[in-house]
Design a protein around this motif. Structure first.
Motif, PDB file in Angstrom:
ATOM      1  N   ALA A 154       0.837  -1.197   0.000  1.00  0.00           N
ATOM      2  CA  ALA A 154       0.000   0.000   0.000  1.00  0.00           C
ATOM      3  C   ALA A 154       0.873   1.249   0.000  1.00  0.00           C
ATOM      4  O   ALA A 154       0.599   2.207  -0.726  1.00  0.00           O
ATOM      5  N   GLY A 155       1.929   1.242   0.817  1.00  0.00           N
ATOM      6  CA  GLY A 155       2.826   2.391   0.881  1.00  0.00           C
ATOM      7  C   GLY A 155       3.539   2.630  -0.434  1.00  0.00           C
ATOM      8  O   GLY A 155       3.652   3.771  -0.897  1.00  0.00           O
ATOM      9  N   GLU A 156       4.007   1.546  -1.055  1.00  0.00           N
ATOM     10  CA  GLU A 156       4.715   1.678  -2.333  1.00  0.00           C
ATOM     11  C   GLU A 156       3.775   2.190  -3.424  1.00  0.00           C
ATOM     12  O   GLU A 156       4.157   3.028  -4.235  1.00  0.00           O
ATOM     13  N   GLU A 157       2.538   1.679  -3.428  1.00  0.00           N
ATOM     14  CA  GLU A 157       1.575   2.127  -4.430  1.00  0.00           C
ATOM     15  C   GLU A 157       1.230   3.596  -4.220  1.00  0.00           C
ATOM     16  O   GLU A 157       1.111   4.368  -5.173  1.00  0.00           O
ATOM     17  N   ALA A 158       1.069   3.981  -2.960  1.00  0.00           N
ATOM     18  CA  ALA A 158       0.759   5.369  -2.639  1.00  0.00           C
ATOM     19  C   ALA A 158       1.898   6.295  -3.071  1.00  0.00           C
ATOM     20  O   ALA A 158       1.662   7.366  -3.645  1.00  0.00           O
ATOM     21  N   GLU A 159       3.140   5.894  -2.800  1.00  0.00           N
ATOM     22  CA  GLU A 159       4.298   6.698  -3.200  1.00  0.00           C
ATOM     23  C   GLU A 159       4.347   6.855  -4.722  1.00  0.00           C
ATOM     24  O   GLU A 159       4.575   7.946  -5.231  1.00  0.00           O
ATOM     25  N   SER A 160       4.138   5.750  -5.446  1.00  0.00           N
ATOM     26  CA  SER A 160       4.178   5.796  -6.911  1.00  0.00           C
ATOM     27  C   SER A 160       3.122   6.750  -7.456  1.00  0.00           C
ATOM     28  O   SER A 160       3.374   7.503  -8.390  1.00  0.00           O
ATOM     29  N   ALA A 161       1.935   6.707  -6.845  1.00  0.00           N
ATOM     30  CA  ALA A 161       0.850   7.576  -7.307  1.00  0.00           C
ATOM     31  C   ALA A 161       1.187   9.041  -7.067  1.00  0.00           C
ATOM     32  O   ALA A 161       0.955   9.892  -7.937  1.00  0.00           O
ATOM     33  N   LEU A 162       1.743   9.354  -5.898  1.00  0.00           N
ATOM     34  CA  LEU A 162       2.087  10.742  -5.585  1.00  0.00           C
ATOM     35  C   LEU A 162       3.193  11.255  -6.514  1.00  0.00           C
ATOM     36  O   LEU A 162       3.155  12.409  -6.956  1.00  0.00           O
ATOM     37  N   ILE A 163       4.155  10.389  -6.816  1.00  0.00           N
ATOM     38  CA  ILE A 163       5.226  10.776  -7.741  1.00  0.00           C
ATOM     39  C   ILE A 163       4.651  11.034  -9.129  1.00  0.00           C
ATOM     40  O   ILE A 163       5.011  11.998  -9.808  1.00  0.00           O
ATOM     41  N   ALA A 164       3.717  10.179  -9.550  1.00  0.00           N
ATOM     42  CA  ALA A 164       3.073  10.346 -10.859  1.00  0.00           C
ATOM     43  C   ALA A 164       2.266  11.638 -10.917  1.00  0.00           C
ATOM     44  O   ALA A 164       2.094  12.224 -11.985  1.00  0.00           O
ATOM     45  N   LEU A 165       1.807  12.102  -9.753  1.00  0.00           N
ATOM     46  CA  LEU A 165       1.037  13.346  -9.695  1.00  0.00           C
ATOM     47  C   LEU A 165       1.914  14.590  -9.658  1.00  0.00           C
ATOM     48  O   LEU A 165       1.422  15.704  -9.683  1.00  0.00           O
ATOM     49  N   GLY A 166       3.254  14.373  -9.562  1.00  0.00           N
ATOM     50  CA  GLY A 166       4.157  15.514  -9.627  1.00  0.00           C
ATOM     51  C   GLY A 166       4.970  15.791  -8.377  1.00  0.00           C
ATOM     52  O   GLY A 166       5.808  16.701  -8.365  1.00  0.00           O
ATOM     53  N   TYR A 167       4.753  15.014  -7.316  1.00  0.00           N
ATOM     54  CA  TYR A 167       5.543  15.218  -6.102  1.00  0.00           C
ATOM     55  C   TYR A 167       6.921  14.583  -6.269  1.00  0.00           C
ATOM     56  O   TYR A 167       7.063  13.547  -6.937  1.00  0.00           O
ATOM     57  N   LYS A 168       7.931  15.182  -5.654  1.00  0.00           N
ATOM     58  CA  LYS A 168       9.279  14.632  -5.719  1.00  0.00           C
ATOM     59  C   LYS A 168       9.328  13.332  -4.918  1.00  0.00           C
ATOM     60  O   LYS A 168       8.622  13.194  -3.912  1.00  0.00           O
ATOM     61  N   PRO A 169      10.157  12.352  -5.357  1.00  0.00           N
ATOM     62  CA  PRO A 169      10.215  11.057  -4.666  1.00  0.00           C
ATOM     63  C   PRO A 169      10.427  11.166  -3.160  1.00  0.00           C
ATOM     64  O   PRO A 169       9.752  10.486  -2.378  1.00  0.00           O
ATOM     65  N   ALA A 170      11.367  12.014  -2.749  1.00  0.00           N
ATOM     66  CA  ALA A 170      11.647  12.151  -1.316  1.00  0.00           C
ATOM     67  C   ALA A 170      10.443  12.709  -0.574  1.00  0.00           C
ATOM     68  O   ALA A 170      10.123  12.280   0.547  1.00  0.00           O
ATOM     69  N   GLU A 171       9.750  13.655  -1.218  1.00  0.00           N
ATOM     70  CA  GLU A 171       8.571  14.254  -0.603  1.00  0.00           C
ATOM     71  C   GLU A 171       7.443  13.227  -0.506  1.00  0.00           C
ATOM     72  O   GLU A 171       6.748  13.141   0.513  1.00  0.00           O
ATOM     73  N   ALA A 172       7.279  12.427  -1.566  1.00  0.00           N
ATOM     74  CA  ALA A 172       6.237  11.398  -1.569  1.00  0.00           C
ATOM     75  C   ALA A 172       6.505  10.366  -0.482  1.00  0.00           C
ATOM     76  O   ALA A 172       5.594   9.943   0.233  1.00  0.00           O
ATOM     77  N   THR A 173       7.769   9.963  -0.337  1.00  0.00           N
ATOM     78  CA  THR A 173       8.142   8.989   0.701  1.00  0.00           C
ATOM     79  C   THR A 173       7.840   9.540   2.082  1.00  0.00           C
ATOM     80  O   THR A 173       7.295   8.834   2.945  1.00  0.00           O
ATOM     81  N   ARG A 174       8.186  10.797   2.300  1.00  0.00           N
ATOM     82  CA  ARG A 174       7.944  11.424   3.604  1.00  0.00           C
ATOM     83  C   ARG A 174       6.457  11.511   3.905  1.00  0.00           C
ATOM     84  O   ARG A 174       5.996  11.209   5.015  1.00  0.00           O
ATOM     85  N   MET A 175       5.666  11.904   2.907  1.00  0.00           N
ATOM     86  CA  MET A 175       4.222  12.043   3.089  1.00  0.00           C
ATOM     87  C   MET A 175       3.577  10.705   3.435  1.00  0.00           C
ATOM     88  O   MET A 175       2.753  10.609   4.349  1.00  0.00           O
ATOM     89  N   VAL A 176       3.961   9.671   2.680  1.00  0.00           N
ATOM     90  CA  VAL A 176       3.362   8.350   2.896  1.00  0.00           C
ATOM     91  C   VAL A 176       3.824   7.747   4.221  1.00  0.00           C
ATOM     92  O   VAL A 176       3.033   7.135   4.944  1.00  0.00           O
TER      93      VAL A 176
END
Length: 201
Positions: A154-176
């Motif tokens: 779930a976390g990996e899928e959420a991170e991938s989706a946020l990155i696809a939406l334009g968030y930076k990988p590090a930011e997506a990881t932190r958010m999730v």
């Protein structure tokens, strides 16, 4: 013009999904507000669609509600707002939220969306004020259902989706990571929703 699809949901990996309609698989890009209402895989779903044609690609965008598609079409008419940014806006906030931001002149909420700068946010407020009503008029058309995923999946899928939406990988990881810690049993869709809600304040 493809305006509506009704078929079997074969795949969903935000922001993309695959819908089988009479044996033809349509790859559709959708905002997270639509993913929240998707049924489980191999169940029937209905999407209102918009086909965007450019010199380099043909992209099909899908929405759970006709009002969301209408808002998407209104957004992409604003100078400087393309389909990708419109999807990001509709992923970070629903139609009601967009309407409130516009009518309350809430530029600060709009600039939190990836890719939306202050000038674009101000332009959105000015150009949309007379084009959308204060209420987005949302009504559910698809049954909500969460995919059965392990927390890590779930976390990996959420991170991938946020990155696809334009968030930076590090930011997506932190958010999730923050939402996973607070909500260990949350599905990918729930983690994305919570993370975006946190950003929107």
């Amino acid at each position: 013009m493809i305006g509506r699809l009704h078929g079997t949901l074969l795949e969903k990996q935000a922001p993309f999904l695959l819908l089988d309609v009479g044996g033809v698989g349509y790859e559709v890009q959708a905002p997270m507000t639509t993913f929240y209402h998707l049924p489980e895989l191999n169940q029937t779903a209905t999407l209102y669609t918009h086909l965007a044609v450019s010199e380099t690609a043909q992209q099909l965008f899908g929405f759970a509600k006709r009002s969301d598609r209408d808002l998407f079409r209104t957004l992409i008419k604003v100078n400087g707002v393309g389909p990708k940014m419109a999807v990001a806006i509709l992923s970070g906030m629903d139609a009601d939220d967009v309407a409130r931001c516009v009518h309350d002149d809430n530029v600060s909420a709009l600039v939190k969306v990836p890719g939306v700068g202050k000038k674009t946010a101000e332009r959105l407020v000015i150009e949309l004020r007379d084009k959308i009503s204060p209420s987005g008029g949302r009504a559910d058309l698809l049954n909500p259902a969460a995919a059965a995923l392990t927390p890590s999946d779930a976390g990996e899928e959420a991170e991938s989706a946020l990155i696809a939406l334009g968030y930076k990988p590090a930011e997506a990881t932190r958010m999730v990571a923050a939402q996973s810690k607070a909500n260990p049993a949350a599905s990918a869709q729930e983690l994305i929703r919570l993370a975006l809600r946190k950003i929107a304040g």
